[in-house]
Motif scaffolding. Structure first.
Motif, PDB file in Angstrom:
ATOM      1  N   SER A  38       0.796  -1.417   0.170  1.00 38.66           N
ATOM      2  CA  SER A  38      -0.096   0.098  -0.025  1.00 38.66           C
ATOM      3  C   SER A  38       0.683   1.407   0.113  1.00 38.66           C
ATOM      4  O   SER A  38       2.089   1.031   0.298  1.00 38.66           O
ATOM      5  CB  SER A  38      -1.056   0.177   1.249  1.00 38.66           C
ATOM      6  N   GLN A  39       0.164   2.434  -0.522  1.00 39.16           N
ATOM      7  CA  GLN A  39       0.781   3.741  -0.394  1.00 39.16           C
ATOM      8  C   GLN A  39       1.359   4.070   1.289  1.00 39.16           C
ATOM      9  O   GLN A  39       2.049   5.030   1.429  1.00 39.16           O
ATOM     10  CB  GLN A  39       0.121   4.743  -0.850  1.00 39.16           C
ATOM     11  N   LEU A  40       0.582   3.272   2.263  1.00 38.87           N
ATOM     12  CA  LEU A  40       0.981   3.826   3.630  1.00 38.87           C
ATOM     13  C   LEU A  40       2.220   3.102   4.151  1.00 38.87           C
ATOM     14  O   LEU A  40       2.210   3.015   5.430  1.00 38.87           O
ATOM     15  CB  LEU A  40      -0.522   3.829   4.385  1.00 38.87           C
ATOM     16  N   GLU A  41       2.762   2.286   3.410  1.00 39.10           N
ATOM     17  CA  GLU A  41       3.841   1.378   3.818  1.00 39.10           C
ATOM     18  C   GLU A  41       4.658   2.156   4.719  1.00 39.10           C
ATOM     19  O   GLU A  41       5.326   1.868   5.921  1.00 39.10           O
ATOM     20  CB  GLU A  41       4.620   0.524   2.720  1.00 39.10           C
ATOM     21  N   GLY A  42       5.243   3.228   3.953  1.00 32.59           N
ATOM     22  CA  GLY A  42       6.299   4.317   4.563  1.00 32.59           C
ATOM     23  C   GLY A  42       5.896   4.793   5.896  1.00 32.59           C
ATOM     24  O   GLY A  42       6.559   4.966   7.059  1.00 32.59           O
ATOM     25  N   LEU A  43       4.577   5.332   6.132  1.00 30.56           N
ATOM     26  CA  LEU A  43       3.857   5.522   7.204  1.00 30.56           C
ATOM     27  C   LEU A  43       3.796   4.695   8.492  1.00 30.56           C
ATOM     28  O   LEU A  43       4.281   4.731   9.533  1.00 30.56           O
ATOM     29  CB  LEU A  43       2.499   6.157   6.752  1.00 30.56           C
ATOM     30  N   PHE A  44       3.591   3.444   8.068  1.00 29.10           N
ATOM     31  CA  PHE A  44       3.609   2.340   9.084  1.00 29.10           C
ATOM     32  C   PHE A  44       4.935   2.202   9.443  1.00 29.10           C
ATOM     33  O   PHE A  44       5.278   1.997  10.625  1.00 29.10           O
ATOM     34  CB  PHE A  44       2.810   0.997   8.235  1.00 29.10           C
ATOM     35  N   ASP A  45       6.080   2.153   8.379  1.00 27.34           N
ATOM     36  CA  ASP A  45       7.307   1.822   8.919  1.00 27.34           C
ATOM     37  C   ASP A  45       7.937   2.897   9.894  1.00 27.34           C
ATOM     38  O   ASP A  45       8.161   2.817  11.085  1.00 27.34           O
ATOM     39  CB  ASP A  45       8.289   1.888   7.736  1.00 27.34           C
ATOM     40  N   GLU A  46       7.569   4.250   9.609  1.00 21.44           N
ATOM     41  CA  GLU A  46       7.904   5.287  10.560  1.00 21.44           C
ATOM     42  C   GLU A  46       7.225   5.099  11.776  1.00 21.44           C
ATOM     43  O   GLU A  46       7.929   5.274  12.782  1.00 21.44           O
ATOM     44  CB  GLU A  46       7.584   6.763   9.644  1.00 21.44           C
TER      45      GLU A  46
END
Length: 133
Positions: A38-46
């Motif tokens: 998903s596009q929110l992979e980076g948000l999840f990681d952070e």
């Protein structure tokens, strides 16, 4: 903290509807896809790997491009607020608390609830804009 849709009372109803539609598609993506896809992979990681002793929140900046919500970047914040030029340059912001080790399902639940709120706000703003015109 919650998500914020920029308050721009001059935005016409069609733009608010387009924002709501794009956020609904993003919500559906998060709800049905693996976070890694998903596009929110980076948000999840952070949000799940950042040190909560240093950082409080992480925000995804979202633009609507060709009718689709596009996450343009993620950024952490310790305390304070975003510079106006950053906020003015995006269509929506999705902010979550830093929770080290948070599980994907819990993150998805939190994010979909926040997106639901932003979708509802955008639809209400569209209605308000139609009433004023």
């Amino acid at each position: 903290m919650g998500t914020v849709i920029l308050d721009d009372s001059e935005r016409p109803a069609a733009e608010y509807e387009a924002l709501a539609d794009a956020l609904e598609a993003l919500r559906e993506e998060v709800a049905t896809e693996q976070l890694r896809d998903s596009q929110l992979e980076g948000l999840f990681d952070e949000a799940t790997t950042s040190n909560p002793n240093i950082w409080n929140t992480v925000t995804a900046f979202i633009d609507v491009e060709d009718g689709e919500a596009v996450v343009t970047e993620e950024s952490k914040l310790a305390q304070g607020s975003w510079a106006p030029e950053i906020v003015d340059g995006c269509d929506a912001m999705l902010t979550v608390d830093i929770t080290y080790g948070q599980m994907p399902d819990e993150f998805k639940y939190t994010v979909t609830k926040k997106l639901d709120e932003k979708i509802e706000q955008a639809r209400a703003e569209a209605e308000r804009a139609r009433d004023e015109s």
